[in-house]
Design an enzyme around this catalytic site. Structure first.
Site, short mmCIF file in Angstrom:
data_model
loop_
_atom_site.label_atom_id
_atom_site.label_comp_id
_atom_site.label_asym_id
_atom_site.label_seq_id
_atom_site.Cartn_x
_atom_site.Cartn_y
_atom_site.Cartn_z
N HIS A 58 22.05 24.46 49.10
CA HIS A 58 23.10 25.16 48.37
C HIS A 58 22.55 26.48 47.84
O HIS A 58 21.41 26.55 47.36
CB HIS A 58 23.57 24.33 47.18
CG HIS A 58 24.39 23.15 47.59
ND1 HIS A 58 24.55 22.05 46.78
CD2 HIS A 58 25.09 22.89 48.71
CE1 HIS A 58 25.31 21.17 47.39
NE2 HIS A 58 25.65 21.65 48.57
N THR A 88 35.32 26.96 52.18
CA THR A 88 34.40 27.83 52.94
C THR A 88 32.99 27.87 52.36
O THR A 88 32.81 28.10 51.17
CB THR A 88 34.97 29.26 52.97
OG1 THR A 88 36.33 29.19 53.39
CG2 THR A 88 34.16 30.15 53.90
N GLU A 89 32.03 27.67 53.26
CA GLU A 89 30.61 27.76 52.88
C GLU A 89 30.07 29.09 53.38
O GLU A 89 30.38 29.50 54.50
CB GLU A 89 29.84 26.60 53.54
CG GLU A 89 28.36 26.64 53.25
CD GLU A 89 27.61 25.46 53.89
OE1 GLU A 89 28.25 24.60 54.50
OE2 GLU A 89 26.38 25.44 53.75
N GLU A 120 22.80 19.43 39.89
CA GLU A 120 21.64 19.80 40.70
C GLU A 120 20.75 20.73 39.89
O GLU A 120 21.16 21.26 38.86
CB GLU A 120 22.07 20.59 41.94
CG GLU A 120 22.88 19.82 42.93
CD GLU A 120 23.39 20.68 44.07
OE1 GLU A 120 24.01 20.11 44.96
OE2 GLU A 120 23.19 21.90 44.06
N THR A 167 45.10 27.07 61.49
CA THR A 167 44.97 27.06 62.94
C THR A 167 43.51 27.11 63.40
O THR A 167 43.22 27.07 64.59
CB THR A 167 45.73 28.25 63.57
OG1 THR A 167 45.34 29.45 62.89
CG2 THR A 167 47.22 28.08 63.42
N GLY A 168 42.57 27.21 62.45
CA GLY A 168 41.15 27.16 62.82
C GLY A 168 40.76 25.73 63.14
O GLY A 168 41.45 24.78 62.77
#
Lengths: 307, 394
Positions: A258, A101-102, A220, A17-18
């Protein structure tokens, strides 16, 4: 086959619902992914509606699993509550939890990883674009898309892609699709220093998957996960592998977007990683525009087919 | 986020990590009262407070040598402090521009019996905190690790139960400590770990950790950084942030949720996604150019963000050209194109601009750029874009 998920995988969305979770749930439904449930505590009994789709919302992951048989989840829960959401998925016995999620605190992820030891749930991410097993329809419709990757750039086929970065993964996938090389599964493992699934975990699965004929591994600066995977490839993998490492020009000690992309010592620079890749027989892309071509060169060198 | 040594030592004291007594002063007017508060008649160490290492061996831009000085008297300490204050210190870690010293820290000079090294950080291989200690302190730990790895000791902490007593004892024994030194080291290691864990520190480094002839174990220096992702639950740590130590362009960028890092080249880049942004810098270098910055506008960049990004990029006087590289997977390429055109108009852009758009609604985006009447070069691939901008600024 593919790895980790198939077009039949039943998926639930934590944080449906976000704004962010809702938007990407719609895109996954449009892609043909079997999104069977949503979870938002306190909104159980409501529905997430999109076109002809009516996805039931549950208060807990356990309720959603019991009612729908979902085996995988996408976590779109905000950072302060994300570790809790992942552990709820683990507790409910999910096979797979993909944390988009970050910005989850490292300490939370240290605890999550410790708590997941010995449990059957696989975690992908956090801070990742997710996973896509392309479908066979137009623009790869009918596939399983968990996360935020653009589905339409994919094509069903035989190249496995594993990467820490989102847009760089899309870049590789787009190059492959443009050259009519489809993908078995594309996995974004995320850019955080503590994550659930490593390059090596994914490479092993690609190696065991008869439908995956070649692999692109994108890494990376920071950490040694790519080096670990490269050494395993040298000893165990007979499929063509191409590699790319971002961050050759990054200054030491600065975090490049990152949380995990920081050059700390001599071992985790791009140059050091590329040297190991070469030593392990991985064909290195000279520029990010060269990723698909590098895999084609690797396949030609082995006389292997990619499509 | 980084903090100053004097702030780190205040945190140390709060958690029971022993440090030499010290007082910080933020203006020359405070120097005398700070020295009075310190109330020490013996030798004093005067330390420039900047967010960079190598201070002792640094040189100020006016030629004064040493960001850390030993003063035999209060008068000498006052003199050193006045020479350091508002002066710019250049060290191996600051870059040639150096950092302006705006706080001076006075500490009691300690008698040193032996120097050690102690640090706590995340071990990415095991996903657990690791405590690193060495009998070789006061020197570069990388050199010790390389030349005499047997002098480095490590303890991995199980996050489920935290640091155990036997682990702290083992480390203290490995450092060869006995008697009061042993007891005090165990106490210090235990307290330092608690601070690391409870404050969500990314790294805590004490180099050197010292023993004194009278049986004490002290953190002579303190370097602490915190996990940015955890700052939301530590307002007391956020309060320690010193904006003077940060690039104003980076502060401005963070207001728009842009991730910006200034570099020393002349081709600015604006990219979506950290991995793609890093590799855009790399490909500029590959074709003989030099990137002026890292700039990640994030996965869902808006028109406002693109305009803000352009404003920030152009405040760097070295910038001679701009490369925009957007892979619009979900994001609409036309939104980006509209933002680019608006920004170029608003700022009266005079330098070359190459735009590479790919992905969602790319045809409309390219059309917007082409019909803008502005001098914008379009490119199809990253390689094409990089070659074009390198040629244009050459």
């Amino acid at each position: 086959m593919s790895i980790i998920v198939t077009p039949e995988t039943k998926v639930l969305v934590q944080g449906i619902t976000g704004e962010f979770g809702g938007r990407h749930t719609k895109l996954s439904l449009d892609y043909g992914t079997k999104i069977v449930a949503g979870v938002t505590p306190g909104k159980g009994g409501q529905f997430f509606e999109h076109g002809a789709h009516k996805v039931p919302i549950f208060n807990t992951v356990a309720d959603a699993v019991a009612a729908t048989g979902a085996t995988a989840s996408a976590v779109f829960v905000p950072p302060p509550f994300a570790a809790d959401a992942i552990l709820e998925g683990v507790d409910a016995g999910l096979d797979l939890c993909v944390a988009i999620t970050e910005g989850i605190p490292v300490r939370d992820m240290i605890e999550v990883k410790r708590a997941m030891g010995g449990r059957k749930t696989r975690l992908i991410g956090p801070n990742c674009p997710g996973i896509v097993t392309p479908g066979t329809g137009k623009d790869s419709f009918g596939g399983c898309r968990i996360g935020i990757a653009p589905g339409y750039i994919h094509r069903r086929g035989h190249v496995g892609v594993v990467s820490r970065s989102g847009t760089l993964t899309y870049e590789a996938v787009f190059q492959l699709t443009t050259k009519n090389l489809g993908q078995s599964t594309c996995v974004g493992i995320g850019g955080d220093p503590v994550n659930g699934t490593s390059h090596l975990d994914v490479v092993k699965m690609f190696n065991d998957d008869p439908e995956t004929w070649g692999i692109i591994m994108i890494g990376e600066i920071g950490g040694n996960a790519e080096v670990e995977a490269a050494r395993w490839i040298k000893a165990n993998c007979r499929k063509p592998v191409a590699g790319f490492i971002a961050g050759a020009t990054a200054p030491a000690g600065r975090r490049m977007g990152h949380a995990g992309a920081v050059v700390g010592g001599a071992e985790d620079t791009a140059a050091a990683k590329i040297a190991v890749f070469k030593e392990c027989g991985i064909e290195c892309a000279t520029t990010p525009s060269d990723m698909a071509d590098a895999l084609i060169r690797a396949a030609q060198a082995r006389g292997a087919k990619l499509a | 986020m980084n903090i100053h040594e004097y702030q780190a030592k205040a945190l140390f004291e709060k958690y029971g990590v022993a440090v030499p007594r010290g007082v910080a002063a933020r203006t020359p007017a405070e120097f005398e009262s700070a020295l009075a508060t310190l109330g020490h008649e013996g030798p004093i160490i005067v330390k420039s407070q900047i967010h960079a290492g190598g201070r002792g061996k640094g040189t100020f831009t006016d030629g004064f040598k040493g960001g850390v000085k030993f003063a035999k008297t209060k008068a000498e300490a006052l003199d050193y402090a006045n020479k350091m204050f508002n002066n710019t210190l250049v060290t191996a870690q600051t870059g040639p521009a150096g950092r302006k010293v705006q706080t001076v820290y006075f500490t009691v000079a300690s008698d040193i019996k032996k120097e050690y090294y102690l640090a706590i950080l995340l071990d990415r291989v095991t996903s657990r905190p690791v405590i690193v200690a060495s009998t070789e302190g006061g020197v570069e730990i990388e050199t010790v690790a390389h030349q005499t790895p047997e002098k480095i000791f490590k303890i991995h902490v199980d996050p489920a139960v935290g640091l155990q007593g036997f682990q702290a004892r083992r480390l203290a024994f490995q450092l060869g400590l006995t008697g009061d030194y042993f007891k005090n080291a165990v106490k210090l290691i235990t307290a330092l770990y608690r601070m690391y864990w409870e404050t969500d520190a990314a790294m805590v480094e004490v180099n050197p950790l010292i023993t004194t002839p009278d049986g004490r174990v002290l953190a002579l220096d303190a370097k602490v950084s915190f996990d940015d992702n955890a700052l939301f639950r530590h307002p007391e740590i956020v309060a320690l942030r010193d904006l003077n130590e940060e690039d104003p362009k980076e502060i401005e960028a963070s207001k728009y949720s842009l991730s910006y890092i200034a570099l020393d080249g002349n081709i600015a880049c604006l990219v979506n996604g950290a991995g793609l942004a890093m590799s855009t810098m790399d490909i500029i270098k590959h074709f003989g150019g030099s990137p002026a910055n890292f700039l990640d506008v994030g996965g869902g960049a808006s028109k406002d963000q693109v305009q803000a990004a352009f404003r920030i990029i152009l405040t760097d006087p070295n910038v001679k050209g701009i490369l925009v590289n957007i892979f619009g997977g979900i994001m609409d390429c036309n939104t980006i194109a509209t933002g680019v055109v608006a920004a170029a108009r608003e700022l009266g852009l005079k330098i070359p601009l190459v735009v590479r758009l790919e992905g969602n609604n790319v045809a409309a985006g390219k059309k917007t750029l082409a019909e803008s009447g502005l001098k914008i070069d379009s490119a199809d691939t990253m390689a094409d874009a990089a070659q074009k901008i390198v040629k244009l600024v050459a």
